[in-house]
Design an enzyme around this catalytic site. Structure first.
Site, PDB file in Angstrom:
ATOM      1  N   GLN A 299       0.831  -1.216   0.000  1.00 20.31           N
ATOM      2  CA  GLN A 299       0.000   0.000   0.000  1.00 20.31           C
ATOM      3  C   GLN A 299       0.865   1.265   0.000  1.00 20.31           C
ATOM      4  OE1 GLN A 299      -3.106   0.779  -0.514  1.00 20.31           O
ATOM      5  NE2 GLN A 299      -3.705  -1.344  -0.831  1.00 20.31           N
ATOM      6  N   SER A 300       2.045   1.182  -0.587  1.00 21.75           N
ATOM      7  CA  SER A 300       2.960   2.333  -0.587  1.00 21.75           C
ATOM      8  C   SER A 300       2.388   3.533  -1.345  1.00 21.75           C
ATOM      9  CB  SER A 300       4.277   1.910  -1.242  1.00 21.75           C
ATOM     10  OG  SER A 300       5.075   3.044  -1.535  1.00 21.75           O
ATOM     11  N   ASN A 301       2.333   4.672  -0.669  1.00 23.95           N
ATOM     12  CA  ASN A 301       1.975   5.927  -1.351  1.00 23.95           C
ATOM     13  C   ASN A 301       3.085   6.346  -2.300  1.00 23.95           C
ATOM     14  OD1 ASN A 301      -0.462   6.484   0.233  1.00 23.95           O
ATOM     15  ND2 ASN A 301       0.980   6.729   1.930  1.00 23.95           N
TER      16      ASN A 301
END
Ligand SMILES: *Cc1c(COP(=O)(O)O)cnc(C)c1O
Length: 339
Positions: free
Chosen positions: A81-83
């Protein structure tokens, strides 16, 4: 004192300046002007580019460098879920480059939600590796294979946190200086979510180089370590060199606020979730469970425990991340309905 960002190649990606917004309803909810300092929120969630966030400022300079080096494909790494990975994939699209994202997860099939969904929509090539993998080594492998295929890869470290990314974040301080004078505000403290330290390096260097009145409080998203502390100072000072500034920072300038990330990186906390709901209901501002919600829970706790005099002003930098909210829908919906 001077900062000359014009020395670095820049590829425009962000909507700048981001707004600086008075959070008066939040202040009321936290006890009003007798109890709670004035709170100004720097809306770096609104940098634009496929859900925005702090990484877009770094990427303007990282992609600028990649294009100057004739890169054809961008490689970066992060959590599922890396921005940062999502913002990098978006930046690559706009720059006409391919992207490969090396994402760590322990799930066989991570939910295609939030940032991961956007990665796919943006056309990024996603490769999963187990949690705890050496992301630099994994990216190097990918880069070598692409080079053998005649591509020119450009590797961006986790979080975009090197001296170029940190230099890119100096743009926040330059904007804030103008905006604070328009607000006639002299904040004593600035709070933000602190992870791979590129943002901290840029914020602290910017504050000192520009003679800002506040000290910068980086609320940790994960356990502190000597390596991370060393990285913050090193990339801040290399960024200073890149932009022709004589300012140098030291360990003592880096304030790391511990005690608000809970069990581990990415594991939600009750206080962080409550901060998400409070900001939604007072300011219609959407925080996230991994960084900005936890950072806000730290600021709220410092206010409730009277660590900040009520006649002072604080700035909260909203670093974004709300694109991950949808990956936490069930839990947050329960809390929202119960309240
Ligand atoms: C990456 C990120 C941070 C932390 O920034 P670093 O430069 O990695 O320390 C904070 N908030 C959000 C929403 C992020 O995506």
């Amino acid at each position: 004192m001077s900062i000359d960002l014009g020395r670095l190649p820049r590829f425009p990606l962000a909507n700048l300046p981001t707004p600086l917004q008075e959070a008066s309803r939040l202040r009321e909810a936290l006890g009003g002007s007798d109890k709670c300092p004035r709170i100004l929120i720097k809306r770096d969630d609104l940098t634009g580019l496929a859900f925005g966030g702090n990484k877009v400022r770094k990427l303007e300079y990282l992609i600028g460098d990649a294009l100057a080096k004739d890169a054809t494909v961008i490689i970066t790494a992060g959590a599922a879920q890396s921005n940062h990975a999502r913002a990098t994939a978006a930046a690559a699209v706009v720059a006409g480059l391919r992207s490969v994202l090396v994402l760590n997860t322990d799930e066989a099939e991570p939910a295609v939600q939030g940032n991961l969904l956007i990665d796919h929509l943006l056309g990024a090539e996603v490769r999963f590796v187990p949690k705890g993998s050496d992301s630099d080594a994994e990216m190097k492998k990918v880069a070598e294979a692409l080079t053998a295929n005649g591509e020119t890869p450009y590797v961006i470290p986790v979080g975009g946190s090197n001296e170029i990314g940190a230099a890119g974040y100096l743009t926040m301080s330059l904007e804030l200086r103008e905006q604070l004078s328009a607000f006639a505000a002299m904040p004593s403290r600035l709070y933000f979510g602190n992870g791979s330290r590129g943002t901290q390096a840029g914020i602290v260097l910017g504050a000192i180089a520009l003679g800002m009145p506040y000290r910068s409080y980086g609320v940790l998203d994960s356990p502190n370590s000597p390596f991370k502390e060393e990285r913050a100072v090193r990339i801040a000072n290399r960024a200073a060199e890149l932009v022709g500034s004589d300012t140098r920072v030291s360990d003592a300038d880096m304030i790391n606020v511990d005690g608000y990330f809970g069990e581990a990186y990415g594991v939600p906390t009750t206080a962080g979730d409550e901060a998400i709901v409070l900001l939604a209901r007072t300011e219609a501002i959407l925080l996230d469970p991994v960084y900005s919600g936890k950072a806000m829970s730290g600021l709220i706790d410092h206010i409730r425990t009277d660590q900040i005099p009520a006649d002072e002003t604080v700035v909260f930098v909203h670093t974004g991340g709300n694109s991950a909210l949808f990956a936490h829908a069930d839990r947050l919906a329960r809390l929202a309905r119960a309240g």
